[in-house]
Design a protein around this motif. Structure first.
Motif, PDB file in Angstrom:
ATOM      1  N   VAL A 454       0.862  -1.181   0.000  1.00  0.00           N
ATOM      2  CA  VAL A 454       0.000   0.000   0.000  1.00  0.00           C
ATOM      3  C   VAL A 454       0.897   1.229   0.000  1.00  0.00           C
ATOM      4  CG1 VAL A 454      -1.825   1.264   1.193  1.00  0.00           C
ATOM      5  CG2 VAL A 454      -1.764  -1.232   1.287  1.00  0.00           C
ATOM      6  N   ALA A 455       0.587   2.206  -0.860  1.00  0.00           N
ATOM      7  CA  ALA A 455       1.374   3.436  -0.903  1.00  0.00           C
ATOM      8  C   ALA A 455       1.101   4.258   0.338  1.00  0.00           C
ATOM      9  CB  ALA A 455       1.039   4.238  -2.158  1.00  0.00           C
ATOM     10  N   ALA A 456       2.154   4.811   0.933  1.00  0.00           N
ATOM     11  CA  ALA A 456       2.010   5.634   2.130  1.00  0.00           C
ATOM     12  C   ALA A 456       1.169   6.866   1.841  1.00  0.00           C
ATOM     13  CB  ALA A 456       3.382   6.019   2.665  1.00  0.00           C
ATOM     14  N   GLU A 457       1.340   7.437   0.650  1.00  0.00           N
ATOM     15  CA  GLU A 457       0.569   8.628   0.258  1.00  0.00           C
ATOM     16  C   GLU A 457      -0.924   8.322   0.271  1.00  0.00           C
ATOM     17  OE1 GLU A 457       0.037  12.497  -0.716  1.00  0.00           O
ATOM     18  OE2 GLU A 457       2.027  11.595  -0.521  1.00  0.00           O
ATOM     19  N   ASP A 458      -1.321   7.144  -0.203  1.00  0.00           N
ATOM     20  CA  ASP A 458      -2.727   6.759  -0.246  1.00  0.00           C
ATOM     21  C   ASP A 458      -3.295   6.625   1.161  1.00  0.00           C
ATOM     22  OD1 ASP A 458      -5.203   5.860  -1.074  1.00  0.00           O
ATOM     23  OD2 ASP A 458      -4.540   3.774  -1.224  1.00  0.00           O
ATOM     24  N   VAL A 459      -2.564   5.944   2.059  1.00  0.00           N
ATOM     25  CA  VAL A 459      -3.045   5.741   3.419  1.00  0.00           C
ATOM     26  C   VAL A 459      -3.211   7.079   4.139  1.00  0.00           C
ATOM     27  CG1 VAL A 459      -2.501   4.710   5.655  1.00  0.00           C
ATOM     28  CG2 VAL A 459      -2.077   3.430   3.572  1.00  0.00           C
ATOM     29  N   VAL A 460      -2.185   7.933   4.034  1.00  0.00           N
ATOM     30  CA  VAL A 460      -2.235   9.223   4.722  1.00  0.00           C
ATOM     31  C   VAL A 460      -3.373  10.081   4.153  1.00  0.00           C
ATOM     32  CG1 VAL A 460      -0.960  11.350   5.163  1.00  0.00           C
ATOM     33  CG2 VAL A 460       0.203   9.147   5.328  1.00  0.00           C
ATOM     34  N   GLY A 461      -3.522  10.066   2.827  1.00  0.00           N
ATOM     35  CA  GLY A 461      -4.573  10.883   2.208  1.00  0.00           C
ATOM     36  C   GLY A 461      -5.964  10.471   2.656  1.00  0.00           C
ATOM     37  N   ARG A 462      -6.240   9.174   2.673  1.00  0.00           N
ATOM     38  CA  ARG A 462      -7.567   8.709   3.086  1.00  0.00           C
ATOM     39  C   ARG A 462      -7.808   8.960   4.570  1.00  0.00           C
ATOM     40  NH1 ARG A 462      -8.852   2.770   1.268  1.00  0.00           N
ATOM     41  NH2 ARG A 462     -10.746   3.397   2.379  1.00  0.00           N
ATOM     42  N   ALA A 463      -6.715   8.862   5.383  1.00  0.00           N
ATOM     43  CA  ALA A 463      -6.895   9.050   6.824  1.00  0.00           C
ATOM     44  C   ALA A 463      -7.171  10.503   7.174  1.00  0.00           C
ATOM     45  CB  ALA A 463      -5.664   8.550   7.563  1.00  0.00           C
ATOM     46  N   VAL A 464      -6.537  11.468   6.492  1.00  0.00           N
ATOM     47  CA  VAL A 464      -6.663  12.871   6.866  1.00  0.00           C
ATOM     48  C   VAL A 464      -7.853  13.551   6.208  1.00  0.00           C
ATOM     49  CG1 VAL A 464      -5.254  13.916   5.046  1.00  0.00           C
ATOM     50  CG2 VAL A 464      -5.222  14.897   7.351  1.00  0.00           C
ATOM     51  N   GLU A 465      -8.421  12.930   5.182  1.00  0.00           N
ATOM     52  CA  GLU A 465      -9.480  13.592   4.403  1.00  0.00           C
ATOM     53  C   GLU A 465     -10.644  14.064   5.262  1.00  0.00           C
ATOM     54  OE1 GLU A 465     -12.319  12.682   0.509  1.00  0.00           O
ATOM     55  OE2 GLU A 465     -10.956  11.160   1.305  1.00  0.00           O
ATOM     56  N   PRO A 466     -11.180  13.282   6.213  1.00  0.00           N
ATOM     57  CA  PRO A 466     -12.333  13.768   6.985  1.00  0.00           C
ATOM     58  C   PRO A 466     -12.024  14.956   7.883  1.00  0.00           C
ATOM     59  CG  PRO A 466     -12.134  11.371   7.133  1.00  0.00           C
ATOM     60  CD  PRO A 466     -10.884  11.870   6.525  1.00  0.00           C
ATOM     61  N   PHE A 467     -10.727  15.255   8.099  1.00  0.00           N
ATOM     62  CA  PHE A 467     -10.382  16.305   9.052  1.00  0.00           C
ATOM     63  C   PHE A 467      -9.897  17.585   8.380  1.00  0.00           C
ATOM     64  CE2 PHE A 467      -9.522  12.122  10.845  1.00  0.00           C
ATOM     65  CZ  PHE A 467     -10.351  12.133  11.951  1.00  0.00           C
ATOM     66  N   LEU A 468      -9.820  17.605   7.067  1.00  0.00           N
ATOM     67  CA  LEU A 468      -9.324  18.796   6.375  1.00  0.00           C
ATOM     68  C   LEU A 468     -10.262  19.983   6.569  1.00  0.00           C
ATOM     69  CD1 LEU A 468      -8.016  17.192   3.043  1.00  0.00           C
ATOM     70  CD2 LEU A 468      -6.693  18.006   4.994  1.00  0.00           C
ATOM     71  N   ALA A 469     -11.576  19.726   6.534  1.00  0.00           N
ATOM     72  CA  ALA A 469     -12.525  20.829   6.704  1.00  0.00           C
ATOM     73  C   ALA A 469     -12.432  21.405   8.115  1.00  0.00           C
ATOM     74  CB  ALA A 469     -13.943  20.340   6.417  1.00  0.00           C
ATOM     75  N   VAL A 470     -12.283  20.507   9.136  1.00  0.00           N
ATOM     76  CA  VAL A 470     -12.176  20.992  10.510  1.00  0.00           C
ATOM     77  C   VAL A 470     -10.902  21.797  10.703  1.00  0.00           C
ATOM     78  CG1 VAL A 470     -12.138  20.298  12.933  1.00  0.00           C
ATOM     79  CG2 VAL A 470     -13.499  19.005  11.290  1.00  0.00           C
ATOM     80  N   MET A 471      -9.792  21.334  10.071  1.00  0.00           N
ATOM     81  CA  MET A 471      -8.533  22.087  10.172  1.00  0.00           C
ATOM     82  C   MET A 471      -8.703  23.480   9.575  1.00  0.00           C
ATOM     83  SD  MET A 471      -5.546  19.351   9.218  1.00  0.00           S
ATOM     84  CE  MET A 471      -5.627  17.675   9.772  1.00  0.00           C
ATOM     85  N   SER A 472      -9.408  23.537   8.440  1.00  0.00           N
ATOM     86  CA  SER A 472      -9.611  24.832   7.789  1.00  0.00           C
ATOM     87  C   SER A 472     -10.434  25.754   8.672  1.00  0.00           C
ATOM     88  CB  SER A 472     -10.274  24.617   6.426  1.00  0.00           C
ATOM     89  OG  SER A 472     -10.523  25.846   5.786  1.00  0.00           O
ATOM     90  N   GLU A 473     -11.506  25.209   9.306  1.00  0.00           N
ATOM     91  CA  GLU A 473     -12.334  26.021  10.179  1.00  0.00           C
ATOM     92  C   GLU A 473     -11.538  26.549  11.375  1.00  0.00           C
ATOM     93  OE1 GLU A 473     -15.599  23.644  11.335  1.00  0.00           O
ATOM     94  OE2 GLU A 473     -16.489  23.543   9.312  1.00  0.00           O
ATOM     95  N   LYS A 474     -10.584  25.710  11.955  1.00  0.00           N
ATOM     96  CA  LYS A 474      -9.802  26.137  13.124  1.00  0.00           C
ATOM     97  C   LYS A 474      -8.561  26.939  12.745  1.00  0.00           C
ATOM     98  CE  LYS A 474      -9.481  23.344  16.624  1.00  0.00           C
ATOM     99  NZ  LYS A 474      -9.222  22.200  17.512  1.00  0.00           N
ATOM    100  N   GLY A 475      -8.345  27.093  11.413  1.00  0.00           N
ATOM    101  CA  GLY A 475      -7.180  27.853  10.960  1.00  0.00           C
ATOM    102  C   GLY A 475      -5.880  27.091  11.109  1.00  0.00           C
ATOM    103  N   LEU A 476      -5.943  25.760  11.096  1.00  0.00           N
ATOM    104  CA  LEU A 476      -4.730  24.945  11.221  1.00  0.00           C
ATOM    105  C   LEU A 476      -4.165  24.630   9.845  1.00  0.00           C
ATOM    106  CD1 LEU A 476      -5.947  22.379  13.932  1.00  0.00           C
ATOM    107  CD2 LEU A 476      -4.627  24.481  14.276  1.00  0.00           C
ATOM    108  N   GLN A 477      -2.863  24.637   9.742  1.00  0.00           N
ATOM    109  CA  GLN A 477      -2.178  24.302   8.487  1.00  0.00           C
ATOM    110  C   GLN A 477      -1.807  22.818   8.503  1.00  0.00           C
ATOM    111  OE1 GLN A 477       1.455  26.428   7.879  1.00  0.00           O
ATOM    112  NE2 GLN A 477       1.711  25.743   5.760  1.00  0.00           N
ATOM    113  N   PHE A 478      -2.073  22.148   7.404  1.00  0.00           N
ATOM    114  CA  PHE A 478      -1.715  20.727   7.310  1.00  0.00           C
ATOM    115  C   PHE A 478      -0.459  20.583   6.453  1.00  0.00           C
ATOM    116  CE2 PHE A 478      -2.013  16.570   5.107  1.00  0.00           C
ATOM    117  CZ  PHE A 478      -1.803  15.775   6.224  1.00  0.00           C
TER     118      PHE A 478
END
Length: 604
Positions: A454-478
């Motif tokens: 399994v590509a590491a990029e794929d695992v990380v991308g699928r894991a972080v996807e649900p939290f990108l909107a919350v990070m944007s709302e809190k002003g956090l940089q990913f």
């Protein structure tokens, strides 16, 4: 009154060893003294023997020069005779100075030297004594002629060598015995030449034998004018030889006596040392044997009755120390036995408590699993119905009626918000139930991992996807840092996404400003995936506790947080099933770094 044995027993081992050493040292000193005295006596005897040998050699040289004088009548031979006579007399006089004993032999030797010199002087004054004559010259010529036979006839070389040696002995001593041996050697050599069929050589040897006999008769004739001279000359050599033999025998006797004395002293010293050593051994070995038997009885736990009064010297102090040690040892053993019983009881209680805790944990896990299964089906239905109701309120007849009736529209909006809350809580409860079911499956060992590259990029991308909107709302940089040349991971894709989502969830939950990052590196043949944040951080005392089941991090940091506190416990179980590990770093106020190690596909 104490006996001798009691007195010896009261002597300390130290003094007994000193006495033994004294015996050995005294023995060495006695042996050294005997050797010193022997060496001095032998040196004196050797000096006497040297003087006697010197006198004998001077007498022999004097007789040789006497023959030369009678053959040649030259002044040099006469002076040599007188010089050797004086040297022999001086040596014998020196013997008298060093050794007052044995005076009779020395006086006889001095008297014969004086008579010999007087008779020789009288003969030397006789003008009728002929000079060196033809027999002597003929003997010298025939003797030199034999030297040429050695090169011409090699088989005769050994016999010629013996003949030369015997000739020198006769010329030095002039005795009839040496003359007879010389004549016999010449006769054997002539017979050997005839056996070799060499008549010429045999004839030369016969000529030598005739010349020898003529020369020997001429010497006797030249030395016979005075009976006194002949008597003195013949008696002189045995007397001087007797002096030499006497001192040689005395030196041998001294060496023999010294050897006997040294051997006797050595035997006495060895006997004394052996007796002393035996006494020391008995005085040491017997108490040690008693103490050893006592120590073995103590080791076996038997009853002992060690009495220090039965010992003496250092062993009494040793017995007292052993008695004190024994008492302390018994007290220690009793204390250890008591502690062992207490430890056994505590271990029994601990086993009982652990079994009870395991039973409670198993019951709790079974209960949670059962409840989760029982809750999941109705919860799924509730979420489904809530979704349908929300859609109906947004696009159904109620929405059309609400467009015409403001009160109905407001009521529909409130119902829509309530449905949204129901959906959010339903999804949250579904996640909690999934966590409980996942952990129960991992703990029971019933989970099968779907391992693959399994590509590491794929695992990380699928894991972080649900939290990108919350990070944007809190002003956090990913931030994402994944090397392009990193080999694929060897893992179960869904479960690794499950683990990283828990890590991202906690990072977003506890970070109010800054960034959340995911960095991937190679570490000892594995991939190290680190989720980093700039949140409140985790105290070092809590880094292991956060992996315990039903412990929520918010309990210690920020108050009660939503959830059951089993996310990190389930994450650790998943990672360890992959053959990896999970660890936490960071400090309070400086964020945290949670690192997960996962095997690489190429390492497999």
């Amino acid at each position: 009154m104490p006996t001798i044995r009691e007195r010896l027993g009261a002597v300390s081992v130290k003094h007994k060893l000193l006495a033994l050493f004294g015996c050995i040292l005294a023995g060495f000193c006695l042996i050294f003294l005997v050797d010193l005295l022997e060496s001095r006596r032998i040196e004196r005897t050797l000096e006497l023997e040297r003087l006697a040998v010197s006198a004998t050699l001077d007498v022999l040289s004097m007789r040789r020069q006497e023959k030369n004088y009678f053959l040649r009548h030259d002044a040099a031979s006469l002076a040599a005779v007188r010089r050797h006579q004086q040297a022999a007399a001086a040596a014998i006089a020196a013997l008298g100075a060093l050794d007052p004993g044995n005076a009779a032999e020395r006086e006889a030797a001095l008297r014969l030297l004086r008579e010999y010199l007087a008779a020789f002087t009288a003969l030397a004054g006789n003008s009728e004594a002929p000079a060196m004559d033809a027999p002597a010259a003929l003997f010298l010529e025939r003797s030199q002629a034999l030297d040429r036979l050695e090169d011409a006839i090699p088989p005769l070389s050994r016999g010629l060598a013996r003949l030369r040696a015997q000739e020198k002995r006769w010329l030095a001593s002039g005795t009839p015995a040496s003359l007879a041996r010389l004549e016999g050697e010449a006769a054997q050599l002539a017979a050997l030449a005839r056996a070799e069929h060499d008549a010429a050589a045999a004839g030369r040897i016969d000529e030598y034998l005739d010349a020898l006999r003529a020369y020997a008769g001429r010497v006797e004739l030249a030395g016979s004018p005075s009976a006194a001279f002949v008597a003195a000359a013949r008696a002189l050599e045995p007397v001087t030889e007797g002096l030499r033999s006497h001192y040689e025998a005395e030196r041998a006797a001294i060496a023999r006596d010294a050897a006997i004395a040294s051997t006797a002293i050595q035997a006495a010293v060895v006997l004394a040392v052996a007796l002393a050593a035996w006494g020391v051994f008995r005085s040491v070995a017997t108490p040690l044997s008693v103490l050893g038997r006592h120590a073995r009885r103590v080791a076996r736990g038997e009853q002992t009755n060690l009495d220090p009064a039965a010992f003496s010297g250092e062993f009494r102090s040793l017995a007292e120390d052993i008695g004190r040690m024994e008492k302390h040892l018994v007290a220690t053993i009793l204390d250890l036995a008591r502690k062992e019983r207490e430890a056994a009881e505590e271990a029994r209680q601990a086993r009982k408590a652990r079994k009870r805790a395991e039973d409670l944990s198993r019951v709790k896990s079974n209960f949670l699993s059962l409840v989760s299964h029982e809750l999941k089906t109705p919860l799924t239905s509730m979420v489904g119905f809530a979704q349908v109701m929300k859609k109906r309120l947004e696009r159904g007849p109620l929405a059309e009626a609400g467009a015409r009736d403001p009160e109905l529209a407001a009521e529909c909006a409130r119902f829509g918000e309530n449905c949204g809350i129901m959906l959010d809580e339903g999804h949250r409860l579904t996640g909690l139930i999934d966590n409980v079911l996942e952990l129960a499956a991992l703990e029971s060992g019933e989970t099968d991992l779907d391992m693959g590259p399994v590509a590491a990029e794929d695992v990380v991308g699928r894991a972080v996807e649900p939290f990108l909107a919350v990070m944007s709302e809190k002003g956090l940089q990913f931030l994402r840092d994944i090397p392009a040349d990193l080999p694929p991971l060897r893992c179960d894709r869904e479960r690794m996404v499950y683990v990283l989502r828990h890590l991202f969830s906690n990072a977003v939950k506890f970070t109010d400003a800054g960034h959340v990052a995911c960095r991937v590196r190679r570490e000892d043949g594995m991939a190290a995936i680190t989720v980093e944040d700039t949140g409140r951080g985790i105290p070092s005392a809590m880094r292991e506790a956060v992996f315990e089941k039903f412990l929520q991090l918010g309990d210690s940091l920020t108050g009660k947080m939503p959830g059951l506190g089993i996310g990190l416990a389930a994450s650790r179980a998943v990672v360890e099933h992959h053959g990896g590990s999970i660890r936490i770093a960071g400090a309070p106020g400086r964020g945290s770094q949670v690192t997960v190690t996962v095997p690489l596909a190429e390492a497999a």
